[in-house]
Motif scaffolding. Structure first.
Motif, PDB file in Angstrom:
ATOM      1  N   ASN A 254       0.862  -1.180   0.000  1.00 32.80           N
ATOM      2  CA  ASN A 254       0.000   0.000   0.000  1.00 32.80           C
ATOM      3  C   ASN A 254       0.898   1.230   0.000  1.00 32.80           C
ATOM      4  O   ASN A 254       1.799   1.327   0.848  1.00 32.80           O
ATOM      5  N   THR A 255       0.692   2.135  -0.933  1.00 38.44           N
ATOM      6  CA  THR A 255       1.476   3.367  -0.941  1.00 38.44           C
ATOM      7  C   THR A 255       0.581   4.561  -1.219  1.00 38.44           C
ATOM      8  O   THR A 255      -0.391   4.459  -1.971  1.00 38.44           O
ATOM      9  N   SER A 256       0.887   5.673  -0.585  1.00 36.92           N
ATOM     10  CA  SER A 256       0.133   6.907  -0.800  1.00 36.92           C
ATOM     11  C   SER A 256       1.096   7.996  -1.258  1.00 36.92           C
ATOM     12  O   SER A 256       2.264   8.028  -0.845  1.00 36.92           O
ATOM     13  N   LEU A 257       0.624   8.874  -2.112  1.00 38.15           N
ATOM     14  CA  LEU A 257       1.482   9.885  -2.702  1.00 38.15           C
ATOM     15  C   LEU A 257       0.660  11.083  -3.149  1.00 38.15           C
ATOM     16  O   LEU A 257      -0.572  11.022  -3.223  1.00 38.15           O
ATOM     17  N   THR A 362       5.352  12.976  -5.091  1.00 41.39           N
ATOM     18  CA  THR A 362       5.892  13.027  -3.724  1.00 41.39           C
ATOM     19  C   THR A 362       5.303  11.875  -2.933  1.00 41.39           C
ATOM     20  O   THR A 362       4.098  11.841  -2.660  1.00 41.39           O
ATOM     21  N   LEU A 363       6.132  10.894  -2.588  1.00 39.36           N
ATOM     22  CA  LEU A 363       5.670   9.740  -1.810  1.00 39.36           C
ATOM     23  C   LEU A 363       5.433  10.153  -0.362  1.00 39.36           C
ATOM     24  O   LEU A 363       6.257  10.848   0.237  1.00 39.36           O
ATOM     25  N   ARG A 364       4.302   9.727   0.218  1.00 45.02           N
ATOM     26  CA  ARG A 364       4.002  10.013   1.616  1.00 45.02           C
ATOM     27  C   ARG A 364       4.280   8.808   2.510  1.00 45.02           C
ATOM     28  O   ARG A 364       4.915   8.912   3.542  1.00 45.02           O
ATOM     29  N   GLN A 365       3.778   7.659   2.117  1.00 44.62           N
ATOM     30  CA  GLN A 365       3.939   6.466   2.951  1.00 44.62           C
ATOM     31  C   GLN A 365       3.871   5.230   2.075  1.00 44.62           C
ATOM     32  O   GLN A 365       3.059   5.156   1.152  1.00 44.62           O
ATOM     33  N   THR A 366       4.741   4.263   2.347  1.00 45.07           N
ATOM     34  CA  THR A 366       4.711   2.982   1.636  1.00 45.07           C
ATOM     35  C   THR A 366       4.872   1.853   2.643  1.00 45.07           C
ATOM     36  O   THR A 366       5.758   1.889   3.501  1.00 45.07           O
ATOM     37  N   GLN A 367       3.999   0.860   2.540  1.00 45.54           N
ATOM     38  CA  GLN A 367       4.090  -0.353   3.356  1.00 45.54           C
ATOM     39  C   GLN A 367       4.166  -1.541   2.396  1.00 45.54           C
ATOM     40  O   GLN A 367       3.272  -1.713   1.564  1.00 45.54           O
TER      41      GLN A 367
END
Length: 384
Positions: A254-257, A362-367
């Protein structure tokens, strides 16, 4: 809503202020089977009939495309993140309580993690035995995705190992009804073969033909869900070692950007481009896709692109039809590949599409990880 402690259970149970019960409808199925689209259609049908509806989604991590998609469609959604319903049963109960406090739903629709099974023993039976005064449990239905379903039930190579296929087969075994999804896309011959294979695998289990996309078969599905009787009693004979190894085969990401551009860019073009690029990259690695999803959100608009199998098309399932200079994007990937390699491919695909469209990422969070061994809060083999 107040609460009380169950003796010897370590579980907090909501105490109803009235005798009102909530109809709990859980729809299972393997990753990419169409559970989110199915729940959205069910929710709209029930709301049109005058019901208040809550939805609970579930994932092994945060930043779930399904939750964002359902909320963007205007539904009241709670999320159980970090583990499946069975392993976070107390969180499921707490989330149901929060939905009840905020909207007092008459119906709650629940979407479990697509790589989970044994849900009758670990979710349905605990709800029946511990919370029978609070919830009325509907028959448990499981969606079957034709692309993987045909291969697994034929005994062909599905792109997954036999241990991952074991999970899909166990999901069918515990179902009160099997829903063959995407009925609108199957020929009569394909549908008949799939129905025959399911009936051979799970004799006596009703098989319904539906299309979550078009609504075909949903009137009959809703009628089935209204039934009362001996449902949710198929406790599995299951090997948790095989189950755990089958889940661990999948790389989970899961990644948010945030994307930004000096000029307006078609959000749908970016989303579909990312999924198509990922499909090609994963195909070159020979990595079977369970599902890929990407959602873009911007000032009340949203779009969703997805892929549900390696040999299927990338689709713009919910187009936004908008051009943006900035948007929030979430990507979910469930693929039979090492999670570190999956992360590299996702990030490189995002960057490649961004470069083509002149977009800054711009990547915010990646799991990224492999799911751990299932450790249910309860497993009740004695049925109610």
């Amino acid at each position: 809503m107040s609460s009380e402690k169950l003796p010897g259970q370590g579980v907090t149970r909501p105490v109803a202020a009235t005798s009102r019960t909530i109809r709990f409808i859980m729809v299972g199925g393997f990753l990419g089977a169409g559970k989110t689209t199915t729940l959205a259609r069910l929710a709209r049908q029930y709301m049109a009939a005058g019901h208040t509806v809550g939805i609970v989604t579930n994932d092994q991590a945060t930043d779930l495309v399904d939750t964002n998609s359902l909320r963007s469609q205007g539904f009241d959604v709670g999320e159980v993140a970090g583990a499946c319903f069975c392993c976070h049963f107390n969180e499921l109960i707490a989330t149901l309580g929060q939905l009840d406090d905020s909207r007092a739903p008459s119906i709650v629709l629940a979407e479990p993690v697509g790589s989970c099974t044994d849900l009758v023993a670990t979710v349905v039976q605990p709800l029946k035995q511990l919370y029978s005064a609070r919830f009325s449990i509907a028959p448990y239905s499981v969606l079957l995705k034709p692309s993987h379903g045909l291969k697994v039930l034929r005994g062909e190579g599905s792109g997954f190992s036999p241990k991952a296929a074991y999970i899909l087969e166990k999901q069918l075994e515990e179902a009160d009804a099997v829903l063959i999804n995407r009925a609108d896309e199957l020929s009569g011959e394909q549908m008949q073969e799939l129905v025959s294979l399911v009936q051979k695998k799970v004799p006596g289990t009703p098989v319904l033909r539906v299309s979550a996309k078009t609504g075909e078969g949903f009137d009959g599905f809703c009628e089935f869900l209204e039934q009362e009787g001996i449902f949710g009693r198929k406790v599995l004979d299951i090997d948790y070692d095989i189950y755990a190894e089958g889940e661990a085969e999948l790389g989970w990401l899961n990644t948010s950007l945030t994307i930004r551009s000096d000029q307006p860019v078609a959000l749908d073009t970016f989303l579909l481009g990312v999924i198509e690029k990922l499909k090609r990259s994963l195909g070159e690695k020979g990595a079977e896709t369970a599902h890929l999803k990407a959602i873009g959100l911007w000032e009340g608009f949203f779009g969703v692109a997805n892929l549900t199998s390696s040999d299927g098309p990338a689709e713009l399932s919910l187009p936004s039809r908008c051009a943006v200079q900035e948007a929030e994007v979430v990507v979910n990937a469930r693929v039979a590949i090492d999670p570190e390699h999956l992360q590299e491919l996702v990030i490189s695909s995002l960057q490649a599409v961004a470069d083509e469209l002149g977009v800054q990422v711009t990547l915010r969070q990646t799991q990224s990880f492999r799911p751990g061994r299932p450790n249910p809060t309860h497993r009740l083999a004695t049925t109610v």
